[in-house]
Design a protein around this motif. Sequence first.
Motif, PDB file in Angstrom:
ATOM      1  N   ALA A   4       0.830  -1.211   0.000  1.00 39.58           N
ATOM      2  CA  ALA A   4       0.000   0.000   0.000  1.00 39.58           C
ATOM      3  C   ALA A   4       0.862   1.257   0.000  1.00 39.58           C
ATOM      4  CB  ALA A   4      -0.932  -0.005   1.206  1.00 39.58           C
ATOM      5  N   ALA A   5       1.928   1.231   0.811  1.00 46.53           N
ATOM      6  CA  ALA A   5       2.839   2.380   0.851  1.00 46.53           C
ATOM      7  C   ALA A   5       3.545   2.561  -0.482  1.00 46.53           C
ATOM      8  CB  ALA A   5       3.861   2.192   1.976  1.00 46.53           C
ATOM      9  N   ALA A   6       3.874   1.440  -1.143  1.00 42.34           N
ATOM     10  CA  ALA A   6       4.522   1.529  -2.451  1.00 42.34           C
ATOM     11  C   ALA A   6       3.597   2.161  -3.485  1.00 42.34           C
ATOM     12  CB  ALA A   6       4.955   0.133  -2.907  1.00 42.34           C
ATOM     13  N   VAL A   7       2.309   1.838  -3.424  1.00 40.63           N
ATOM     14  CA  VAL A   7       1.345   2.422  -4.357  1.00 40.63           C
ATOM     15  C   VAL A   7       1.257   3.937  -4.148  1.00 40.63           C
ATOM     16  CG1 VAL A   7      -1.096   2.527  -4.995  1.00 40.63           C
ATOM     17  CG2 VAL A   7       0.004   0.305  -4.622  1.00 40.63           C
ATOM     18  N   VAL A   8       1.180   4.340  -2.883  1.00 36.88           N
ATOM     19  CA  VAL A   8       1.124   5.774  -2.589  1.00 36.88           C
ATOM     20  C   VAL A   8       2.396   6.463  -3.065  1.00 36.88           C
ATOM     21  CG1 VAL A   8       1.051   7.501  -0.742  1.00 36.88           C
ATOM     22  CG2 VAL A   8      -0.442   5.494  -0.640  1.00 36.88           C
ATOM     23  N   ARG A   9       3.532   5.857  -2.798  1.00 34.47           N
ATOM     24  CA  ARG A   9       4.808   6.444  -3.216  1.00 34.47           C
ATOM     25  C   ARG A   9       4.900   6.539  -4.735  1.00 34.47           C
ATOM     26  NH1 ARG A   9      10.606   3.810  -1.470  1.00 34.47           N
ATOM     27  NH2 ARG A   9      11.900   4.815  -3.060  1.00 34.47           N
ATOM     28  N   ALA A  10       4.330   5.549  -5.438  1.00 27.25           N
ATOM     29  CA  ALA A  10       4.384   5.549  -6.900  1.00 27.25           C
ATOM     30  C   ALA A  10       3.587   6.702  -7.510  1.00 27.25           C
ATOM     31  CB  ALA A  10       3.871   4.221  -7.440  1.00 27.25           C
ATOM     32  N   SER A  82       9.980   7.043  -8.693  1.00 24.62           N
ATOM     33  CA  SER A  82      10.016   6.994  -7.230  1.00 24.62           C
ATOM     34  C   SER A  82      10.877   5.859  -6.694  1.00 24.62           C
ATOM     35  CB  SER A  82       8.589   6.826  -6.690  1.00 24.62           C
ATOM     36  OG  SER A  82       8.097   5.523  -6.983  1.00 24.62           O
ATOM     37  N   GLY A  83      11.083   4.808  -7.501  1.00 24.94           N
ATOM     38  CA  GLY A  83      11.814   3.637  -7.020  1.00 24.94           C
ATOM     39  C   GLY A  83      10.973   2.694  -6.194  1.00 24.94           C
ATOM     40  N   ALA A  84       9.659   2.942  -6.132  1.00 19.23           N
ATOM     41  CA  ALA A  84       8.801   2.124  -5.281  1.00 19.23           C
ATOM     42  C   ALA A  84       8.705   0.681  -5.780  1.00 19.23           C
ATOM     43  CB  ALA A  84       7.410   2.747  -5.198  1.00 19.23           C
ATOM     44  N   LEU A  85       8.527   0.493  -7.075  1.00 21.06           N
ATOM     45  CA  LEU A  85       8.324  -0.870  -7.584  1.00 21.06           C
ATOM     46  C   LEU A  85       9.597  -1.714  -7.603  1.00 21.06           C
ATOM     47  CD1 LEU A  85       5.616  -0.383 -10.346  1.00 21.06           C
ATOM     48  CD2 LEU A  85       5.389  -1.276  -8.030  1.00 21.06           C
ATOM     49  N   ALA A  92       3.224  -4.063  -8.133  1.00 29.82           N
ATOM     50  CA  ALA A  92       2.991  -3.612  -9.510  1.00 29.82           C
ATOM     51  C   ALA A  92       1.514  -3.657  -9.882  1.00 29.82           C
ATOM     52  CB  ALA A  92       3.810  -4.454 -10.478  1.00 29.82           C
ATOM     53  N   ARG A  93       0.845  -4.741  -9.551  1.00 28.64           N
ATOM     54  CA  ARG A  93      -0.584  -4.846  -9.888  1.00 28.64           C
ATOM     55  C   ARG A  93      -1.378  -3.765  -9.148  1.00 28.64           C
ATOM     56  NH1 ARG A  93      -4.569  -7.870 -11.997  1.00 28.64           N
ATOM     57  NH2 ARG A  93      -6.539  -8.004 -10.855  1.00 28.64           N
ATOM     58  N   GLY A  94      -1.022  -3.506  -7.900  1.00 30.64           N
ATOM     59  CA  GLY A  94      -1.706  -2.472  -7.137  1.00 30.64           C
ATOM     60  C   GLY A  94      -1.524  -1.098  -7.751  1.00 30.64           C
ATOM     61  N   VAL A  95      -0.321  -0.826  -8.259  1.00 28.42           N
ATOM     62  CA  VAL A  95      -0.062   0.462  -8.915  1.00 28.42           C
ATOM     63  C   VAL A  95      -0.904   0.588 -10.178  1.00 28.42           C
ATOM     64  CG1 VAL A  95       1.690   1.806 -10.154  1.00 28.42           C
ATOM     65  CG2 VAL A  95       2.236   0.778  -7.945  1.00 28.42           C
ATOM     66  N   LEU A  96      -0.987  -0.498 -10.966  1.00 28.00           N
ATOM     67  CA  LEU A  96      -1.807  -0.457 -12.179  1.00 28.00           C
ATOM     68  C   LEU A  96      -3.279  -0.250 -11.832  1.00 28.00           C
ATOM     69  CD1 LEU A  96      -2.139  -0.726 -15.219  1.00 28.00           C
ATOM     70  CD2 LEU A  96      -2.246  -3.220 -14.921  1.00 28.00           C
ATOM     71  N   MET A  97      -3.767  -0.956 -10.808  1.00 31.35           N
ATOM     72  CA  MET A  97      -5.167  -0.789 -10.397  1.00 31.35           C
ATOM     73  C   MET A  97      -5.430   0.630  -9.898  1.00 31.35           C
ATOM     74  SD  MET A  97      -6.775  -3.554 -11.099  1.00 31.35           S
ATOM     75  CE  MET A  97      -5.707  -3.600 -12.546  1.00 31.35           C
ATOM     76  N   ALA A  98      -4.461   1.182  -9.174  1.00 31.23           N
ATOM     77  CA  ALA A  98      -4.612   2.556  -8.691  1.00 31.23           C
ATOM     78  C   ALA A  98      -4.630   3.540  -9.856  1.00 31.23           C
ATOM     79  CB  ALA A  98      -3.477   2.902  -7.726  1.00 31.23           C
ATOM     80  N   ALA A  99      -3.792   3.284 -10.875  1.00 30.18           N
ATOM     81  CA  ALA A  99      -3.779   4.141 -12.063  1.00 30.18           C
ATOM     82  C   ALA A  99      -5.125   4.113 -12.764  1.00 30.18           C
ATOM     83  CB  ALA A  99      -2.666   3.695 -13.015  1.00 30.18           C
ATOM     84  N   LEU A 100      -5.670   2.907 -12.958  1.00 30.16           N
ATOM     85  CA  LEU A 100      -6.968   2.780 -13.618  1.00 30.16           C
ATOM     86  C   LEU A 100      -8.078   3.392 -12.769  1.00 30.16           C
ATOM     87  CD1 LEU A 100      -6.577  -0.877 -14.935  1.00 30.16           C
ATOM     88  CD2 LEU A 100      -6.594   1.206 -16.319  1.00 30.16           C
ATOM     89  N   GLY A 101      -7.974   3.219 -11.446  1.00 26.25           N
ATOM     90  CA  GLY A 101      -8.998   3.768 -10.554  1.00 26.25           C
ATOM     91  C   GLY A 101      -9.004   5.282 -10.532  1.00 26.25           C
TER      92      GLY A 101
END
Length: 296
Positions: A4-10, A82-85, A92-101
Amino acid sequence: MSEAAAVVRASRPNFLILAPLCAGLGIAVAWQQGEPPAAVDTLLVLIGALLAHAAVNLFNEYEDFASGLDLITERTPFSGGSGALPEVPTAARGVLMAALGTLGLVIAIGCYFLWQRGLPMLVLGAAGVALVLTYTRWITRSPLLCLLAPGMGFGPVMVLGTLVALGARMDATAIAASAVSLLLVSELLLINQIPDVEADRKIGRRHLVVTLGRQAAARLVAALLAGSYALVIAGIGAGWLPPWTSVSLLPSPAALWISRTLPACLDRPARLNVVLGVNVATLLATLALLIVGLSL
Protein backbone atom coordinates in the motif's frame (compact mmCIF):
# COMPACT_ATOMS: atom_id res chain seq x y z
CA MET A 1 7.73 -0.92 2.82
CA SER A 2 4.22 -2.36 2.41
CA GLU A 3 2.48 -2.73 -0.95
CA ALA A 4 0.00 0.00 0.00
CA ALA A 5 2.84 2.38 0.85
CA ALA A 6 4.52 1.53 -2.45
CA VAL A 7 1.34 2.42 -4.36
CA VAL A 8 1.12 5.77 -2.59
CA ARG A 9 4.81 6.44 -3.22
CA ALA A 10 4.38 5.55 -6.90
CA SER A 11 1.91 8.42 -7.27
CA ARG A 12 4.83 10.76 -6.41
CA PRO A 13 2.82 12.81 -3.89
CA ASN A 14 5.65 15.34 -3.42
CA PHE A 15 5.11 16.58 -6.98
CA LEU A 16 1.31 16.63 -7.14
CA ILE A 17 1.19 20.37 -6.34
CA LEU A 18 1.75 21.12 -10.04
CA ALA A 19 -1.76 20.10 -11.16
CA PRO A 20 -3.68 22.25 -8.64
CA LEU A 21 -1.49 25.21 -9.59
CA CYS A 22 -2.31 24.77 -13.28
CA ALA A 23 -6.01 24.34 -12.53
CA GLY A 24 -5.64 27.35 -10.23
CA LEU A 25 -4.70 29.46 -13.24
CA GLY A 26 -8.05 28.61 -14.81
CA ILE A 27 -9.89 29.31 -11.57
CA ALA A 28 -8.13 32.68 -11.22
CA VAL A 29 -9.11 33.66 -14.78
CA ALA A 30 -12.72 32.61 -14.09
CA TRP A 31 -12.79 34.81 -10.97
CA GLN A 32 -11.27 37.69 -12.92
CA GLN A 33 -14.13 37.53 -15.41
CA GLY A 34 -16.43 38.72 -12.64
CA GLU A 35 -18.66 35.74 -11.89
CA PRO A 36 -17.26 33.59 -9.04
CA PRO A 37 -17.70 29.92 -9.97
CA ALA A 38 -19.67 27.56 -7.77
CA ALA A 39 -17.67 26.25 -4.81
CA VAL A 40 -18.59 22.61 -5.53
CA ASP A 41 -17.50 22.91 -9.15
CA THR A 42 -14.23 24.57 -8.11
CA LEU A 43 -13.51 21.77 -5.64
CA LEU A 44 -14.29 19.10 -8.24
CA VAL A 45 -11.95 20.77 -10.74
CA LEU A 46 -9.10 20.76 -8.22
CA ILE A 47 -9.75 17.14 -7.24
CA GLY A 48 -9.94 16.13 -10.91
CA ALA A 49 -6.64 17.87 -11.68
CA LEU A 50 -4.93 16.20 -8.73
CA LEU A 51 -6.24 12.76 -9.69
CA ALA A 52 -5.24 13.24 -13.34
CA HIS A 53 -1.67 14.04 -12.30
CA ALA A 54 -1.60 11.04 -9.96
CA ALA A 55 -2.90 8.81 -12.78
CA VAL A 56 -0.12 9.97 -15.12
CA ASN A 57 2.48 9.23 -12.44
CA LEU A 58 1.04 5.81 -11.62
CA PHE A 59 0.84 4.72 -15.25
CA ASN A 60 4.39 6.00 -15.77
CA GLU A 61 5.68 4.07 -12.76
CA TYR A 62 3.98 0.86 -13.89
CA GLU A 63 5.17 1.14 -17.50
CA ASP A 64 8.73 2.00 -16.49
CA PHE A 65 8.84 -1.02 -14.19
CA ALA A 66 7.32 -3.34 -16.80
CA SER A 67 9.78 -2.17 -19.49
CA GLY A 68 12.78 -2.70 -17.21
CA LEU A 69 13.70 1.00 -17.24
CA ASP A 70 13.40 1.26 -13.45
CA LEU A 71 16.10 -1.37 -13.06
CA ILE A 72 18.73 0.55 -15.05
CA THR A 73 17.89 4.15 -14.12
CA GLU A 74 20.02 6.09 -11.67
CA ARG A 75 17.38 7.94 -9.70
CA THR A 76 17.71 11.54 -8.55
CA PRO A 77 15.28 13.44 -6.30
CA PHE A 78 13.72 14.91 -9.47
CA SER A 79 14.00 12.18 -12.12
CA GLY A 80 14.03 8.44 -12.62
CA GLY A 81 10.74 7.72 -10.88
CA SER A 82 10.02 6.99 -7.23
CA GLY A 83 11.81 3.64 -7.02
CA ALA A 84 8.80 2.12 -5.28
CA LEU A 85 8.32 -0.87 -7.58
CA PRO A 86 11.97 -1.98 -7.75
CA GLU A 87 11.82 -2.07 -3.94
CA VAL A 88 8.41 -3.78 -3.78
CA PRO A 89 7.83 -5.60 -7.10
CA THR A 90 4.69 -7.29 -5.79
CA ALA A 91 2.98 -3.89 -5.69
CA ALA A 92 2.99 -3.61 -9.51
CA ARG A 93 -0.58 -4.85 -9.89
CA GLY A 94 -1.71 -2.47 -7.14
CA VAL A 95 -0.06 0.46 -8.91
CA LEU A 96 -1.81 -0.46 -12.18
CA MET A 97 -5.17 -0.79 -10.40
CA ALA A 98 -4.61 2.56 -8.69
CA ALA A 99 -3.78 4.14 -12.06
CA LEU A 100 -6.97 2.78 -13.62
CA GLY A 101 -9.00 3.77 -10.55
CA THR A 102 -7.76 7.35 -10.44
CA LEU A 103 -8.30 7.72 -14.18
CA GLY A 104 -11.81 6.33 -13.74
CA LEU A 105 -12.55 8.98 -11.11
CA VAL A 106 -11.19 11.67 -13.44
CA ILE A 107 -13.51 10.43 -16.20
CA ALA A 108 -16.45 10.41 -13.77
CA ILE A 109 -15.78 14.03 -12.82
CA GLY A 110 -15.38 14.85 -16.50
CA CYS A 111 -18.77 13.25 -17.27
CA TYR A 112 -20.39 15.50 -14.67
CA PHE A 113 -18.93 18.57 -16.34
CA LEU A 114 -19.79 17.15 -19.78
CA TRP A 115 -23.41 17.01 -18.64
CA GLN A 116 -23.08 20.60 -17.42
CA ARG A 117 -21.13 22.18 -20.29
CA GLY A 118 -21.48 20.01 -23.41
CA LEU A 119 -19.16 19.46 -26.39
CA PRO A 120 -16.21 21.76 -25.45
CA MET A 121 -15.77 19.73 -22.27
CA LEU A 122 -15.77 16.50 -24.28
CA VAL A 123 -13.00 17.73 -26.59
CA LEU A 124 -10.69 18.89 -23.80
CA GLY A 125 -11.51 15.95 -21.54
CA ALA A 126 -10.86 13.38 -24.26
CA ALA A 127 -7.54 15.06 -25.07
CA GLY A 128 -6.53 14.86 -21.42
CA VAL A 129 -7.42 11.17 -21.11
CA ALA A 130 -5.57 10.38 -24.34
CA LEU A 131 -2.42 12.08 -23.01
CA VAL A 132 -2.62 10.12 -19.74
CA LEU A 133 -2.96 6.79 -21.55
CA THR A 134 -0.43 7.30 -24.33
CA TYR A 135 2.40 9.35 -22.82
CA THR A 136 4.75 6.71 -21.45
CA ARG A 137 4.21 3.95 -24.01
CA TRP A 138 3.93 5.93 -27.27
CA ILE A 139 4.52 9.67 -26.93
CA THR A 140 8.01 9.17 -25.49
CA ARG A 141 8.97 7.62 -28.86
CA SER A 142 8.37 10.93 -30.70
CA PRO A 143 10.82 13.76 -29.84
CA LEU A 144 8.53 16.70 -30.61
CA LEU A 145 5.41 15.13 -29.11
CA CYS A 146 7.37 14.16 -26.01
CA LEU A 147 8.42 17.80 -25.58
CA LEU A 148 4.98 19.30 -26.12
CA ALA A 149 2.62 16.71 -24.60
CA PRO A 150 3.31 17.46 -20.91
CA GLY A 151 2.95 21.19 -21.50
CA MET A 152 -0.24 20.67 -23.51
CA GLY A 153 -1.69 18.52 -20.74
CA PHE A 154 -0.90 20.89 -17.90
CA GLY A 155 -1.33 24.02 -20.01
CA PRO A 156 -4.18 24.32 -22.54
CA VAL A 157 -5.96 21.09 -21.57
CA MET A 158 -5.95 21.71 -17.81
CA VAL A 159 -6.17 25.52 -17.74
CA LEU A 160 -8.75 25.87 -20.51
CA GLY A 161 -10.56 22.72 -19.36
CA THR A 162 -10.94 24.32 -15.93
CA LEU A 163 -12.41 27.42 -17.52
CA VAL A 164 -14.93 25.41 -19.53
CA ALA A 165 -15.83 23.28 -16.50
CA LEU A 166 -16.55 26.43 -14.47
CA GLY A 167 -18.67 27.97 -17.20
CA ALA A 168 -16.21 30.80 -17.88
CA ARG A 169 -15.04 32.22 -21.21
CA MET A 170 -11.93 31.23 -23.12
CA ASP A 171 -10.44 34.70 -23.60
CA ALA A 172 -6.99 36.08 -24.39
CA THR A 173 -6.07 36.06 -20.69
CA ALA A 174 -6.84 32.36 -20.41
CA ILE A 175 -4.90 31.49 -23.57
CA ALA A 176 -1.87 33.52 -22.45
CA ALA A 177 -1.88 31.91 -18.99
CA SER A 178 -2.21 28.43 -20.48
CA ALA A 179 0.66 29.14 -22.89
CA VAL A 180 2.95 30.17 -20.02
CA SER A 181 2.08 26.93 -18.26
CA LEU A 182 2.73 24.96 -21.46
CA LEU A 183 6.25 26.35 -21.84
CA LEU A 184 7.18 25.92 -18.17
CA VAL A 185 5.91 22.35 -17.85
CA SER A 186 7.51 21.26 -21.13
CA GLU A 187 10.77 22.77 -19.87
CA LEU A 188 10.40 20.89 -16.57
CA LEU A 189 9.99 17.51 -18.27
CA LEU A 190 12.83 18.25 -20.69
CA ILE A 191 15.38 19.18 -18.04
CA ASN A 192 14.36 16.18 -15.89
CA GLN A 193 15.08 13.87 -18.83
CA ILE A 194 18.75 14.88 -18.88
CA PRO A 195 19.92 12.57 -16.06
CA ASP A 196 17.94 9.63 -17.53
CA VAL A 197 19.19 9.92 -21.11
CA GLU A 198 21.33 6.77 -21.25
CA ALA A 199 18.72 4.55 -19.61
CA ASP A 200 15.97 5.99 -21.82
CA ARG A 201 18.06 5.36 -24.94
CA LYS A 202 18.51 1.70 -24.00
CA ILE A 203 14.76 1.00 -23.91
CA GLY A 204 14.00 2.89 -27.13
CA ARG A 205 12.76 6.25 -25.95
CA ARG A 206 13.39 9.10 -28.41
CA HIS A 207 12.86 12.35 -26.58
CA LEU A 208 14.89 15.41 -27.53
CA VAL A 209 17.68 14.78 -25.02
CA VAL A 210 18.28 11.43 -26.77
CA THR A 211 18.03 12.75 -30.33
CA LEU A 212 19.74 16.16 -29.94
CA GLY A 213 22.15 15.51 -27.09
CA ARG A 214 22.40 17.06 -23.65
CA GLN A 215 24.06 20.34 -24.67
CA ALA A 216 21.38 21.10 -27.26
CA ALA A 217 18.71 20.13 -24.74
CA ALA A 218 20.25 22.56 -22.23
CA ARG A 219 19.99 25.34 -24.80
CA LEU A 220 16.35 24.44 -25.42
CA VAL A 221 15.70 24.54 -21.67
CA ALA A 222 17.04 28.11 -21.64
CA ALA A 223 14.86 29.04 -24.63
CA LEU A 224 11.70 27.66 -23.01
CA LEU A 225 12.40 29.48 -19.75
CA ALA A 226 13.09 32.75 -21.57
CA GLY A 227 9.99 32.25 -23.70
CA SER A 228 7.72 31.79 -20.70
CA TYR A 229 8.79 35.07 -19.07
CA ALA A 230 8.81 36.88 -22.43
CA LEU A 231 5.23 35.72 -22.91
CA VAL A 232 4.21 37.26 -19.59
CA ILE A 233 5.83 40.56 -20.60
CA ALA A 234 4.20 40.45 -24.05
CA GLY A 235 0.85 39.53 -22.51
CA ILE A 236 0.97 42.51 -20.17
CA GLY A 237 2.04 44.81 -23.00
CA ALA A 238 -0.79 43.59 -25.23
CA GLY A 239 -3.37 43.86 -22.47
CA TRP A 240 -4.01 40.10 -22.37
CA LEU A 241 -2.67 39.82 -18.83
CA PRO A 242 -3.39 42.33 -16.04
CA PRO A 243 -0.44 44.46 -14.84
CA TRP A 244 -0.27 42.67 -11.50
CA THR A 245 0.82 39.46 -13.25
CA SER A 246 4.23 41.11 -13.47
CA VAL A 247 4.83 39.60 -10.00
CA SER A 248 5.32 36.28 -11.79
CA LEU A 249 8.57 37.70 -13.20
CA LEU A 250 10.15 37.72 -9.73
CA PRO A 251 11.65 34.19 -10.15
CA SER A 252 13.22 35.13 -13.52
CA PRO A 253 16.72 35.70 -12.01
CA ALA A 254 16.62 32.07 -10.83
CA ALA A 255 15.59 31.01 -14.34
CA LEU A 256 18.55 32.95 -15.75
CA TRP A 257 20.86 31.21 -13.27
CA ILE A 258 19.48 27.82 -14.37
CA SER A 259 20.07 28.67 -18.04
CA ARG A 260 23.66 29.79 -17.39
CA THR A 261 24.58 26.97 -14.98
CA LEU A 262 23.01 23.94 -16.65
CA PRO A 263 25.43 23.49 -19.61
CA ALA A 264 28.44 23.38 -17.29
CA CYS A 265 27.06 20.77 -14.87
CA LEU A 266 25.75 18.08 -17.24
CA ASP A 267 28.57 15.74 -16.17
CA ARG A 268 28.45 16.74 -12.49
CA PRO A 269 25.51 14.85 -10.93
CA ALA A 270 25.56 16.60 -7.56
CA ARG A 271 25.58 20.05 -9.17
CA LEU A 272 22.95 18.98 -11.68
CA ASN A 273 20.66 17.91 -8.84
CA VAL A 274 20.93 21.41 -7.38
CA VAL A 275 19.92 22.91 -10.72
CA LEU A 276 16.98 20.50 -11.03
CA GLY A 277 15.81 21.46 -7.55
CA VAL A 278 16.05 25.19 -8.23
CA ASN A 279 14.18 24.61 -11.49
CA VAL A 280 11.24 22.95 -9.74
CA ALA A 281 11.06 25.77 -7.19
CA THR A 282 11.27 28.38 -9.95
CA LEU A 283 8.43 26.82 -11.95
CA LEU A 284 6.13 26.43 -8.94
CA ALA A 285 6.84 29.96 -7.74
CA THR A 286 6.18 31.42 -11.19
CA LEU A 287 2.83 29.66 -11.52
CA ALA A 288 1.80 30.56 -7.97
CA LEU A 289 2.71 34.22 -8.50
CA LEU A 290 0.85 34.24 -11.83
CA ILE A 291 -2.25 33.07 -9.96
CA VAL A 292 -1.72 35.84 -7.40
CA GLY A 293 -1.34 38.41 -10.16
CA LEU A 294 -4.52 37.24 -11.89
CA SER A 295 -6.41 37.36 -8.60
CA LEU A 296 -5.46 40.90 -7.57
